[in-house]
Design a protein around this motif. Structure first.
Motif, mmCIF file in Angstrom:
data_model
loop_
_atom_site.group_PDB
_atom_site.id
_atom_site.type_symbol
_atom_site.label_atom_id
_atom_site.label_comp_id
_atom_site.label_asym_id
_atom_site.label_seq_id
_atom_site.Cartn_x
_atom_site.Cartn_y
_atom_site.Cartn_z
ATOM 1 N N ASN A 4 6.569 23.439 -86.988
ATOM 2 C CA ASN A 4 7.613 22.648 -87.639
ATOM 3 C C ASN A 4 8.835 22.492 -86.740
ATOM 4 O O ASN A 4 9.458 21.420 -86.699
ATOM 5 C CB ASN A 4 8.017 23.307 -88.956
ATOM 6 C CG ASN A 4 6.927 23.268 -89.999
ATOM 7 O OD1 ASN A 4 6.111 22.357 -90.026
ATOM 8 N ND2 ASN A 4 6.896 24.272 -90.867
ATOM 9 N N VAL A 5 9.191 23.550 -86.016
ATOM 10 C CA VAL A 5 10.331 23.481 -85.097
ATOM 11 C C VAL A 5 10.035 22.508 -83.971
ATOM 12 O O VAL A 5 10.888 21.705 -83.575
ATOM 13 C CB VAL A 5 10.671 24.880 -84.541
ATOM 14 C CG1 VAL A 5 11.778 24.784 -83.491
ATOM 15 C CG2 VAL A 5 11.112 25.808 -85.673
ATOM 16 N N ALA A 6 8.805 22.544 -83.451
ATOM 17 C CA ALA A 6 8.419 21.600 -82.395
ATOM 18 C C ALA A 6 8.519 20.162 -82.887
ATOM 19 O O ALA A 6 9.040 19.283 -82.185
ATOM 20 C CB ALA A 6 6.996 21.899 -81.925
ATOM 21 N N THR A 7 8.030 19.904 -84.089
ATOM 22 C CA THR A 7 8.102 18.561 -84.656
ATOM 23 C C THR A 7 9.548 18.105 -84.808
ATOM 24 O O THR A 7 9.893 16.954 -84.503
ATOM 25 C CB THR A 7 7.392 18.526 -86.017
ATOM 26 O OG1 THR A 7 6.015 18.869 -85.829
ATOM 27 C CG2 THR A 7 7.489 17.148 -86.651
ATOM 28 N N LEU A 8 10.409 19.014 -85.255
ATOM 29 C CA LEU A 8 11.822 18.691 -85.431
ATOM 30 C C LEU A 8 12.454 18.250 -84.121
ATOM 31 O O LEU A 8 13.127 17.210 -84.051
ATOM 32 C CB LEU A 8 12.559 19.913 -85.986
ATOM 33 C CG LEU A 8 14.085 19.808 -86.103
ATOM 34 C CD1 LEU A 8 14.482 18.763 -87.135
ATOM 35 C CD2 LEU A 8 14.680 21.169 -86.465
ATOM 36 N N GLY A 68 16.257 24.699 -75.143
ATOM 37 C CA GLY A 68 16.685 23.315 -75.289
ATOM 38 C C GLY A 68 16.277 22.486 -74.082
ATOM 39 O O GLY A 68 15.197 22.680 -73.516
ATOM 40 N N ILE A 69 17.151 21.578 -73.652
ATOM 41 C CA ILE A 69 16.817 20.744 -72.490
ATOM 42 C C ILE A 69 17.409 21.313 -71.199
ATOM 43 O O ILE A 69 17.505 20.620 -70.195
ATOM 44 C CB ILE A 69 17.229 19.284 -72.683
ATOM 45 C CG1 ILE A 69 18.751 19.119 -72.764
ATOM 46 C CG2 ILE A 69 16.559 18.690 -73.910
ATOM 47 C CD1 ILE A 69 19.195 17.672 -72.609
ATOM 48 N N GLY A 70 17.810 22.589 -71.235
ATOM 49 C CA GLY A 70 18.077 23.309 -70.005
ATOM 50 C C GLY A 70 19.488 23.292 -69.462
ATOM 51 O O GLY A 70 19.737 23.896 -68.413
ATOM 52 N N SER A 91 7.749 19.943 -76.438
ATOM 53 C CA SER A 91 7.280 19.318 -75.198
ATOM 54 C C SER A 91 8.359 18.393 -74.630
ATOM 55 O O SER A 91 8.538 18.323 -73.407
ATOM 56 C CB SER A 91 5.993 18.538 -75.444
ATOM 57 O OG SER A 91 6.163 17.553 -76.455
ATOM 58 N N TYR A 92 9.068 17.685 -75.493
ATOM 59 C CA TYR A 92 10.159 16.825 -75.017
ATOM 60 C C TYR A 92 11.217 17.657 -74.294
ATOM 61 O O TYR A 92 11.669 17.280 -73.196
ATOM 62 C CB TYR A 92 10.802 16.084 -76.189
ATOM 63 C CG TYR A 92 12.159 15.511 -75.848
ATOM 64 C CD1 TYR A 92 12.279 14.360 -75.080
ATOM 65 C CD2 TYR A 92 13.334 16.146 -76.265
ATOM 66 C CE1 TYR A 92 13.521 13.848 -74.730
ATOM 67 C CE2 TYR A 92 14.581 15.638 -75.922
ATOM 68 C CZ TYR A 92 14.669 14.500 -75.159
ATOM 69 O OH TYR A 92 15.901 14.006 -74.814
ATOM 70 N N GLN A 93 11.624 18.776 -74.867
ATOM 71 C CA GLN A 93 12.639 19.604 -74.235
ATOM 72 C C GLN A 93 12.146 20.184 -72.915
ATOM 73 O O GLN A 93 12.884 20.197 -71.920
ATOM 74 C CB GLN A 93 13.057 20.730 -75.183
ATOM 75 C CG GLN A 93 13.827 20.253 -76.395
ATOM 76 C CD GLN A 93 14.277 21.391 -77.301
ATOM 77 O OE1 GLN A 93 13.880 22.541 -77.115
ATOM 78 N NE2 GLN A 93 15.095 21.069 -78.289
ATOM 79 N N LEU A 114 6.548 25.635 -71.695
ATOM 80 C CA LEU A 114 6.220 25.138 -73.022
ATOM 81 C C LEU A 114 5.406 26.219 -73.719
ATOM 82 O O LEU A 114 4.282 26.526 -73.312
ATOM 83 C CB LEU A 114 5.415 23.836 -72.933
ATOM 84 C CG LEU A 114 4.958 23.237 -74.269
ATOM 85 C CD1 LEU A 114 6.155 22.867 -75.145
ATOM 86 C CD2 LEU A 114 4.068 22.020 -74.025
ATOM 87 N N GLY A 115 5.990 26.825 -74.745
ATOM 88 C CA GLY A 115 5.282 27.901 -75.409
ATOM 89 C C GLY A 115 6.069 28.516 -76.545
ATOM 90 O O GLY A 115 7.174 28.085 -76.865
#
Length: 267
Positions: A4-8, A68-70, A91-93, A114-115
């Protein structure tokens, strides 16, 4: 909960946050002297405060758990000269953070995984330091701290930026955030026990609620107005509804949560 967090965070709405907050995915720090600062500048300042609390040396290894995005990881690597692994369920982040590190010329010092942050693909006692930067509430505090303890070396410093529950927090709020942002919150008073159970010595906690929560909603509204066209280009349908939802969420969180920075040492 991790799916759910990944989807968000993979959703268009989840991808929008960094565009509004200066590439950060955390809130900001304001005081009397910086009350006019926008959300992005205040988010950058909070990152600098976290870096100041971090104990890590050149070429030592650091883990950013929920990266996040680093952007904070990049700032940390530049400031301290350390090597940083970040882990995110999105995966986006992960892709965005990797591209940002390359653009900054830091791909030799930064690696984004990614994990699942509750199952970090690294051996025990790998890292010399680490942090949860406004991320631990997505993971469950006890389990997240146990995993951090596993991958940190004895004596390593762990820094946490977290939203703590107020004494007046409501059951309705807990149910709402669990459903909509897949989060659970604990009280600041729970931290000594949580840290001890996970093998940490709690060094100190700074309650910075007054530097965050009173500014949260007005600064968000300023940001949403400033980036109105960006939002509409990103959220093609029902952007007005999304903006209303964000404001409602921030108001609800302001009324039920505080903000704290904790520092601990791995025993």
């Amino acid at each position: 909960m991790s799916e759910n967090v990944a989807t968000l965070y993979n959703s268009p709405e989840g991808q929008l946050g960094p565009s509004l907050f200066g590439d950060h995915l955390h809130w900001g720090y304001w005081d009397a002297e910086t009350a006019d600062a926008d959300f992005a500048a205040a988010s950058d300042r909070l990152a600098q405060i976290m870096i100041g609390k971090t104990v890590i040396g050149p070429d030592q290894r650091f883990i950013d758990i929920g990266c996040g995005i680093g952007q904070p990881a990049i700032m940390l690597a530049k400031a301290k000269g350390c090597r940083v692994d970040g882990i995110t369920i999105s995966s986006y982040q992960q892709q965005t953070a990797t591209a940002k590190a390359k653009a900054a010329g830091l791909e030799d010092r930064l690696h984004f995984i990614l994990g699942d942050a509750l199952d970090i693909p690294r051996e025990d006692q790998t890292y010399d330091g680490g942090w949860f930067f406004e991320s631990i509430f997505h993971m469950g505090h006890a389990a997240a701290l146990r995993e951090a303890s596993r991958v940190l070396k004895p004596g390593a410093t762990l820094v946490i930026a977290d939203l703590q529950s107020r004494p007046t927090i409501t059951t309705e709020f807990r149910e709402f955030v669990n459903k909509h942002i897949h989060s659970t919150f604990v009280a600041m008073e729970d931290y000594p026990r949580l840290m001890a159970d996970a093998g940490f010595e709690l060094i100190g906690i700074d309650d910075i609620t007054d530097n965050v929560m009173p500014y949260l909603v007005p600064k968000l509204k300023e940001t949403l107005t400033k980036y109105d066209m960006v939002i509409k280009d990103t959220i093609k349908e029902d952007s007005d509804k999304m903006l209303d939802n964000w404001i409602y969420m921030f108001e609800y969180m302001r009324d039920n949560l505080g903000y704290m920075l904790a520092t601990a040492r791995k025993i």
